[in-house]
Design an enzyme around this catalytic site. Structure first.
Site, mmCIF file in Angstrom:
data_model
loop_
_atom_site.group_PDB
_atom_site.id
_atom_site.type_symbol
_atom_site.label_atom_id
_atom_site.label_comp_id
_atom_site.label_asym_id
_atom_site.label_seq_id
_atom_site.Cartn_x
_atom_site.Cartn_y
_atom_site.Cartn_z
ATOM 1 N N LYS A 13 0.912 -1.141 -0.087
ATOM 2 C CA LYS A 13 -0.048 0.086 0.116
ATOM 3 C C LYS A 13 0.916 1.078 0.146
ATOM 4 C CE LYS A 13 -1.970 -0.788 3.886
ATOM 5 N NZ LYS A 13 -1.441 -2.469 4.230
ATOM 6 N N ARG A 88 -9.580 0.832 8.859
ATOM 7 C CA ARG A 88 -9.278 -0.449 9.106
ATOM 8 C C ARG A 88 -10.444 -1.279 9.955
ATOM 9 N NH1 ARG A 88 -3.338 0.374 9.096
ATOM 10 N NH2 ARG A 88 -2.378 -1.334 9.303
ATOM 11 N N ARG A 127 11.636 -5.837 5.055
ATOM 12 C CA ARG A 127 11.254 -4.408 4.569
ATOM 13 C C ARG A 127 12.146 -3.352 5.401
ATOM 14 N NH1 ARG A 127 5.610 -2.304 5.191
ATOM 15 N NH2 ARG A 127 5.899 -3.490 6.948
ATOM 16 N N ARG A 153 11.196 -1.691 11.294
ATOM 17 C CA ARG A 153 10.281 -1.328 11.958
ATOM 18 C C ARG A 153 10.071 -2.578 13.112
ATOM 19 N NH1 ARG A 153 5.283 0.107 8.160
ATOM 20 N NH2 ARG A 153 4.394 -1.226 9.796
ATOM 21 N N ARG A 164 -0.415 -8.946 13.205
ATOM 22 C CA ARG A 164 -1.043 -7.851 12.458
ATOM 23 C C ARG A 164 -1.897 -8.488 11.228
ATOM 24 N NH1 ARG A 164 4.201 -5.355 10.701
ATOM 25 N NH2 ARG A 164 2.960 -4.023 9.312
HETATM 26 P P1 AP5 Z 1 4.805 -1.662 1.789
HETATM 27 O O1 AP5 Z 1 4.623 -0.746 0.600
HETATM 28 O O2 AP5 Z 1 5.547 -0.942 3.006
HETATM 29 O O3 AP5 Z 1 3.622 -2.140 2.248
HETATM 30 P P2 AP5 Z 1 2.410 -1.856 3.187
HETATM 31 O O4 AP5 Z 1 0.965 -2.407 2.550
HETATM 32 O O5 AP5 Z 1 2.478 -0.073 3.203
HETATM 33 O O6 AP5 Z 1 2.572 -2.388 4.487
HETATM 34 P P3 AP5 Z 1 2.656 -1.969 6.195
HETATM 35 O O7 AP5 Z 1 3.064 -2.846 6.971
HETATM 36 O O8 AP5 Z 1 3.296 -0.419 6.294
HETATM 37 O O9 AP5 Z 1 1.139 -1.816 6.188
HETATM 38 P P4 AP5 Z 1 0.156 -1.864 7.493
HETATM 39 O O10 AP5 Z 1 -1.073 -1.839 7.184
HETATM 40 O O11 AP5 Z 1 0.469 -3.276 8.385
HETATM 41 O O12 AP5 Z 1 1.053 -1.039 8.645
HETATM 42 P P5 AP5 Z 1 0.712 0.561 8.764
HETATM 43 O O13 AP5 Z 1 1.969 1.581 8.785
HETATM 44 O O14 AP5 Z 1 -0.244 1.126 7.957
HETATM 45 O O15 AP5 Z 1 5.807 -2.971 1.254
HETATM 46 C C1 AP5 Z 1 6.215 -3.954 1.998
HETATM 47 C C2 AP5 Z 1 7.641 -4.402 1.552
HETATM 48 O O16 AP5 Z 1 7.253 -5.243 0.462
HETATM 49 C C3 AP5 Z 1 8.495 -3.570 1.155
HETATM 50 O O17 AP5 Z 1 9.886 -4.048 1.617
HETATM 51 C C4 AP5 Z 1 8.328 -3.403 -0.381
HETATM 52 O O18 AP5 Z 1 9.726 -2.682 -0.773
HETATM 53 C C5 AP5 Z 1 8.053 -4.655 -0.699
HETATM 54 N N1 AP5 Z 1 7.247 -4.663 -1.629
HETATM 55 C C6 AP5 Z 1 6.138 -3.765 -2.217
HETATM 56 N N2 AP5 Z 1 5.572 -4.143 -3.395
HETATM 57 C C7 AP5 Z 1 6.459 -5.318 -3.988
HETATM 58 C C8 AP5 Z 1 6.100 -6.105 -4.852
HETATM 59 N N3 AP5 Z 1 5.102 -5.802 -6.019
HETATM 60 N N4 AP5 Z 1 7.064 -6.996 -4.978
HETATM 61 C C9 AP5 Z 1 8.139 -7.347 -4.203
HETATM 62 N N5 AP5 Z 1 8.003 -6.443 -3.009
HETATM 63 C C10 AP5 Z 1 7.324 -5.515 -2.858
HETATM 64 O O19 AP5 Z 1 0.422 0.615 10.301
HETATM 65 C C11 AP5 Z 1 1.504 0.186 11.178
HETATM 66 C C12 AP5 Z 1 0.615 0.237 12.736
HETATM 67 O O20 AP5 Z 1 0.003 1.503 12.955
HETATM 68 C C13 AP5 Z 1 -0.651 -0.813 12.842
HETATM 69 O O21 AP5 Z 1 -0.273 -2.106 13.169
HETATM 70 C C14 AP5 Z 1 -1.505 -0.162 13.922
HETATM 71 O O22 AP5 Z 1 -0.765 -0.391 15.151
HETATM 72 C C15 AP5 Z 1 -1.231 1.232 13.562
HETATM 73 N N6 AP5 Z 1 -2.351 1.661 12.736
HETATM 74 C C16 AP5 Z 1 -2.268 2.216 11.574
HETATM 75 N N7 AP5 Z 1 -3.409 2.591 11.170
HETATM 76 C C17 AP5 Z 1 -4.289 2.491 11.630
HETATM 77 C C18 AP5 Z 1 -5.457 2.267 11.718
HETATM 78 N N8 AP5 Z 1 -6.297 3.034 10.653
HETATM 79 N N9 AP5 Z 1 -6.402 2.020 12.926
HETATM 80 C C19 AP5 Z 1 -5.702 1.423 13.950
HETATM 81 N N10 AP5 Z 1 -4.470 1.149 13.906
HETATM 82 C C20 AP5 Z 1 -3.713 1.650 12.868
#
Ligand code: AP5
Length: 209
Positions: A13, A88, A127, A153, A164
């Site tokens: 994402k 979410r 990552r 992270r 997660r």
């Molecule tokens: P990346 O693009 O970083 O993936 P992502 O989907 O953004 O992953 P996140 O882990 O950041 O999402 P998340 O939803 O768990 O965490 P968030 O930060 O929102 O890609 C991942 C890896 O894959 C990278 O290394 C990239 O290079 C690689 N990659 C990408 N595309 C690829 C491809 N096509 N081929 C190969 N490799 C590829 O949230 C973190 C925490 O914050 C949550 O756990 C929660 O505690 C809190 N939080 C955030 N938002 C909320 C909410 N709305 N409600 C409650 N808690 C929340």
């Protein structure tokens, strides 16, 4: 363009939102990035979120809904946005609906990025993020340049990733039928080269698709 990117942890994402931002000319709004920034700044909100994030659990709805409400009121979001990681939960989605209805700014599309679970764990565990630029890398698929200042992270440890993923399946996946019923949901295969996935998303966003 008022878009939500939905998908499990590490589905791409953040990577794709940053690429789409340039193509579409609208900001990425990532609740994960906003919460990490609040935590790094040591604000009360950041301290409250920290215990949930460290454990790989969702931060309470009230905290996140308030944060997004403030961000969507900023000038650059009036022309559109890409929401990454929000909503979410169904209460978050309902709060977003109410907010956007009050602003007469309906959602354009909700895009689900689909990736098999075994690949998600590998993507998260390997990552790395450059703390200076925010650029996301992967030790196997998108190796960082030698001068990058890399952060691993804390919630990308395998046990936290598993937690997660379970929360995504148990809680967040309820948003798929929620947005499907509104006729907004589109699903894109998130496996492949980064450019390929970006092209798939861009074509799914074309009017009439
Ligand atoms: P990346 O693009 O970083 O993936 P992502 O989907 O953004 O992953 P996140 O882990 O950041 O999402 P998340 O939803 O768990 O965490 P968030 O930060 O929102 O890609 C991942 C890896 O894959 C990278 O290394 C990239 O290079 C690689 N990659 C990408 N595309 C690829 C491809 N096509 N081929 C190969 N490799 C590829 O949230 C973190 C925490 O914050 C949550 O756990 C929660 O505690 C809190 N939080 C955030 N938002 C909320 C909410 N709305 N409600 C409650 N808690 C929340």
């Amino acid at each position: 363009m008022r878009i939500i990117l939905l998908g499990p942890p590490a589905s791409g994402k953040g990577t794709q939102a940053k690429r789409l931002m340039d193509r579409l000319g609208v900001p990425q709004i990532s609740t994960g990035d906003m919460l990490r920034a609040a935590r790094a700044a040591g604000t009360a909100l950041g301290r409250e979120a920290d215990e949930f994030m460290k454990a790989g659990r969702l931060v309470p709805d009230s905290v996140v809904i308030g944060l997004v409400g403030e961000r969507l009121a900023e000038a650059d979001a009036q022309a559109g946005f890409i929401l990454d990681g929000f909503p979410r939960t169904v209460p978050q989605a309902e709060a977003l609906d109410a907010l956007l209805t009050s602003k007469a700014m309906p959602l354009t599309s909700v895009l689900e990025i689909r990736v098999p679970r075994d690949l998600l764990v590998e993507r998260a565990v390997l990552r790395r993020t450059d703390v200076r630029t925010g650029q996301i890398y992967h030790l196997k698929y998108s190796p960082p340049p030698p001068d990058a200042e890399l952060e691993h992270r804390a919630d990308d440890q395998e046990d936290k990733v598993t937690q997660r993923l379970s929360d995504y399946e148990a809680i967040t996946s309820a948003l798929l039928p929620y947005y499907e019923a509104k006729g907004l949901l589109k699903t894109v295969d998130g496996v492949g080269e980064l450019d390929e996935v970006t092209d798939r998303i861009a074509s799914a966003l074309e009017p009439g698709r």
